[in-house]
Design an enzyme around this catalytic site. Structure first.
Site, PDB file in Angstrom:
ATOM      1  N   CYS A 106       0.843  -1.195   0.000  1.00 52.38           N
ATOM      2  CA  CYS A 106       0.000   0.000   0.000  1.00 52.38           C
ATOM      3  C   CYS A 106       0.887   1.257   0.000  1.00 52.38           C
ATOM      4  O   CYS A 106       1.765   1.381  -0.838  1.00 52.38           O
ATOM      5  CB  CYS A 106      -0.960  -0.050   1.190  1.00 52.38           C
ATOM      6  SG  CYS A 106      -2.344   1.119   1.084  1.00 52.38           S
ATOM      7  N   ASN A 107       0.684   2.174   0.916  1.00 55.27           N
ATOM      8  CA  ASN A 107       1.475   3.415   0.896  1.00 55.27           C
ATOM      9  C   ASN A 107       2.953   3.190   1.192  1.00 55.27           C
ATOM     10  O   ASN A 107       3.780   4.044   0.873  1.00 55.27           O
ATOM     11  CB  ASN A 107       0.885   4.432   1.865  1.00 55.27           C
ATOM     12  CG  ASN A 107      -0.320   5.134   1.291  1.00 55.27           C
ATOM     13  OD1 ASN A 107      -0.513   5.171   0.082  1.00 55.27           O
ATOM     14  ND2 ASN A 107      -1.164   5.679   2.153  1.00 55.27           N
TER      15      ASN A 107
END
Length: 222
Positions: A106-107
């Site tokens: 994800c991030n």
């Protein structure tokens, strides 16, 4: 037994590391050998809280982490774009230089892109447009982007925010945590609840067995 260090920041996405932590800490399949143990690291050893409200006391801060470890697993969350995340950069640089596992979901995958770590390897993230928007000028790896749930290129593993099972599978392969058959069976079990012929029901369901039988008995009586 070498450690795999999960890097967590305040507001980390607790679900993204759940499957891989279980498979590393307890074995890819119940009863199989355990080759790694899971440890957590944050900027300091002060408690950090997840998106889901779990409060974790990290095993390590940046100043006292172990030197002999097998890899880093960067768990997603919104703080990967913050100034404190920049303190993680030297840790990642060192791990990549030493050819250790570096995995980001994800991030955290965007964070890897922000610092040029993905430019020369196959990778994925939360769509290419998202990655380019947040990673900035240091990201020049468009041609190496693959639109998959998770991607492994040698010791670098990346995944989008919904690819936690694929993330788990690719990390297990990168670490050679078990046989290919065991890794695939574990993935299919969690993904589709498929039990292959080589997996006995009681290997996965022992803990739930009594509860299931009791529920079945109650339903029969009802």
């Amino acid at each position: 037994m070498k450690e795999v260090i999960f890097v967590i920041l305040e507001g980390f996405a607790d679900w993204e590391g759940a499957y891989i932590a279980t498979c590393l800490n307890q074995g890819v399949k119940p009863g199989n050998p355990i080759s790694y143990k899971v440890k957590t690291l944050s900027i300091t050893q002060e408690p950090v809280s997840s998106i889901g409200g779990f409060r974790v006391l990290p095993d390590y801060g940046l100043k006292d982490m172990a030197e002999d470890y097998a890899g880093l697993v960067l768990i997603g969350g919104m703080n990967w774009f913050s100034p404190e995340a920049e303190l993680i950069v030297p840790l990642v640089e060192k791990a990549i230089k030493e050819k250790k596992l570096v995995a980001g979901i994800c991030n955290a995958s965007v964070f890897l892109g922000m610092h040029g770590f993905l430019n020369e390897v196959k990778h994925t993230s939360n769509t290419l447009n998202y990655l380019k928007q947040y990673a900035g000028d240091k990201y020049t790896g468009d041609s190496n982007y693959i639109n998959e749930q998770a991607v492994r290129d040698e010791n670098i593993v990346t995944a989008n925010g919904t690819g936690q099972l694929e993330f788990c599978k690719e990390i297990l392969y990168a670490l050679e945590a078990d046989t290919a058959d065991a890794i695939e069976e574990s993935y299919l079990f969690y993904k589709k609840r498929i039990l292959s012929g080589s997996i006995k029901m009681n290997e996965r369901m022992t803990i739930l067995k009594k509860g299931i039988f009791k529920q079945s008995e109650r339903e029969t009586i009802a």
